[in-house]
Design an enzyme around this catalytic site. Sequence first.
Site, PDB file in Angstrom:
ATOM      1  N   THR A  79     -14.057   9.195  -8.128  1.00  0.00           N
ATOM      2  CA  THR A  79     -14.175  10.329  -9.041  1.00  0.00           C
ATOM      3  C   THR A  79     -13.255  10.094 -10.225  1.00  0.00           C
ATOM      4  O   THR A  79     -12.233   9.421 -10.112  1.00  0.00           O
ATOM      5  CB  THR A  79     -13.808  11.657  -8.352  1.00  0.00           C
ATOM      6  N   GLN A 128     -14.866   0.949  -7.898  1.00  0.00           N
ATOM      7  CA  GLN A 128     -16.171   1.352  -8.416  1.00  0.00           C
ATOM      8  C   GLN A 128     -16.366   0.783  -9.813  1.00  0.00           C
ATOM      9  O   GLN A 128     -15.471   0.837 -10.661  1.00  0.00           O
ATOM     10  CB  GLN A 128     -16.283   2.876  -8.459  1.00  0.00           C
ATOM     11  N   ARG A 165     -24.572  17.862 -18.728  1.00  0.00           N
ATOM     12  CA  ARG A 165     -23.690  18.850 -18.101  1.00  0.00           C
ATOM     13  C   ARG A 165     -23.323  19.893 -19.155  1.00  0.00           C
ATOM     14  O   ARG A 165     -22.440  19.690 -19.991  1.00  0.00           O
ATOM     15  CB  ARG A 165     -22.461  18.152 -17.532  1.00  0.00           C
ATOM     16  N   SER A 253     -26.301   8.430  -2.694  1.00  0.00           N
ATOM     17  CA  SER A 253     -25.618   9.389  -3.561  1.00  0.00           C
ATOM     18  C   SER A 253     -26.599   9.955  -4.570  1.00  0.00           C
ATOM     19  O   SER A 253     -27.474   9.240  -5.063  1.00  0.00           O
ATOM     20  CB  SER A 253     -24.463   8.703  -4.301  1.00  0.00           C
ATOM     21  N   HIS A 255     -24.941  11.592  -7.004  1.00  0.00           N
ATOM     22  CA  HIS A 255     -23.837  11.838  -7.932  1.00  0.00           C
ATOM     23  C   HIS A 255     -23.329  13.271  -7.813  1.00  0.00           C
ATOM     24  O   HIS A 255     -22.790  13.834  -8.766  1.00  0.00           O
ATOM     25  CB  HIS A 255     -24.280  11.548  -9.375  1.00  0.00           C
ATOM     26  N   ASP A 286     -22.707  10.069   0.366  1.00  0.00           N
ATOM     27  CA  ASP A 286     -21.835  11.097  -0.203  1.00  0.00           C
ATOM     28  C   ASP A 286     -22.709  12.227  -0.745  1.00  0.00           C
ATOM     29  O   ASP A 286     -23.906  12.253  -0.522  1.00  0.00           O
ATOM     30  CB  ASP A 286     -20.894  10.513  -1.271  1.00  0.00           C
ATOM     31  N   PHE A 289     -20.542  16.951   1.000  1.00  0.00           N
ATOM     32  CA  PHE A 289     -19.852  17.036   2.294  1.00  0.00           C
ATOM     33  C   PHE A 289     -18.592  17.887   2.168  1.00  0.00           C
ATOM     34  O   PHE A 289     -17.692  17.574   1.393  1.00  0.00           O
ATOM     35  CB  PHE A 289     -19.510  15.638   2.806  1.00  0.00           C
ATOM     36  N   GLY A 309     -15.774  13.523  -2.469  1.00  0.00           N
ATOM     37  CA  GLY A 309     -15.305  13.476  -3.845  1.00  0.00           C
ATOM     38  C   GLY A 309     -14.571  14.717  -4.287  1.00  0.00           C
ATOM     39  O   GLY A 309     -13.345  14.745  -4.372  1.00  0.00           O
ATOM     40  N   ARG A 310     -15.298  15.795  -4.545  1.00  0.00           N
ATOM     41  CA  ARG A 310     -14.677  16.996  -5.092  1.00  0.00           C
ATOM     42  C   ARG A 310     -13.571  17.583  -4.214  1.00  0.00           C
ATOM     43  O   ARG A 310     -12.566  18.072  -4.753  1.00  0.00           O
ATOM     44  CB  ARG A 310     -15.745  18.051  -5.373  1.00  0.00           C
TER      45      ARG A 310
END
EC number: 1.1.3.15
Length: 368
Positions: A79, A128, A165, A253, A255, A286, A289, A309-310
């Site tokens: 991330t 990554q 976004r 993923s 994303h 991912d 989760f 991630g978050r």
Amino acid sequence: MALVTNVCEYEELAKHKLPKMVYDFYAVDAEDQWTLRENSEAFSRILFQPVVLVDVSCIDMSMSVLGYNISMPIMIAPTALHKLAHPEGELATARAAAAAETIMTLSSWSSCSIEEVNLAGPGVRFFQLSIYKDRNLVQQLIQRAEKAGYKAIVLTVDAPWLGRREADVKNRFTLPQNVMLKIFEGLDQGKIDETNGSGLAAYVASQIDRSFSWKDIKWLQTVTSLPVLVKGIITAQDTRIAIEYGAAGIIMSNHGGRQLDYLPATISCLEEVVREANGRVPVFIDSGFRRGTDVFKALALGASGVFIGRPVLFSLAIDGEAGVRNALRMLRDELEITMALSGCTSVKEITRGHVVTESDRIRRCSRL
């Protein structure tokens, strides 16, 4: 601070602590955010089918990933820009991962350098990578990761363009002066155009090679001896092609919903991908989760491990390294309890028979 009892509570706390622009950058997804919601809701449609009267006095969650032993099947996904959450940024995250004896994946959009994170202490780390137009830059990043002891390359393949976004546009998201994209260190970050409302996204997107395709994975393998995990796959077809091109593993993923909206939840696509892989390479996953129960469901459906991630970003924002340690501990504890109550004493004992999916219920009803 109130006692935090699950990782979702960190997000609520972070919403009130972080500047709106930063919280939205981490939390808000592409367009209508349908995929963001579906990533969570899909787990609620998978139910448990436990086995009872099993000796569960000792639970072993340890496993091996690419030959490296870790304490649990929960790892840290890449991330961006951890220093937006906490001054120590990825250094704190790396220390927390090492303390939990699990793997951290460093984003190439990190706010700490490859070398700085390596010096944070011991631990198994992946790097990554996005493919940029400047192949020399890509090769230099790989060489630096190899020299610093990173164990694998995680190649992101679902982001040739950045998703739209809208919160970043409305907030006119830009980096504060004390935070930078370390991979662009030394370049003129004054080139970031703030006029379109999402300067960071526009600048980074302009560096990504939109012509990157499967054949370029072969090129990547000529410049590194590290195993390459392909991240961003959700279909059997792409799984087959990735394996044909030499991928050492798949990371399913979407994303987290940040790229293309109205993608299915990764957990809903997992069995299809696992069937295609057929044991030839590990399949990790991912996106969405938030509970140890979620992790168990993925393992039961064939995943080799889960990346989060978050929850890392929000726990980092609230309590730095200690927050990330606590988030990992809570997920581990939840998984341990779920395993025990399902009659599993090791990760290898978690099977397809321990869960019932929506498809299973439909098939059962059709036979009535």
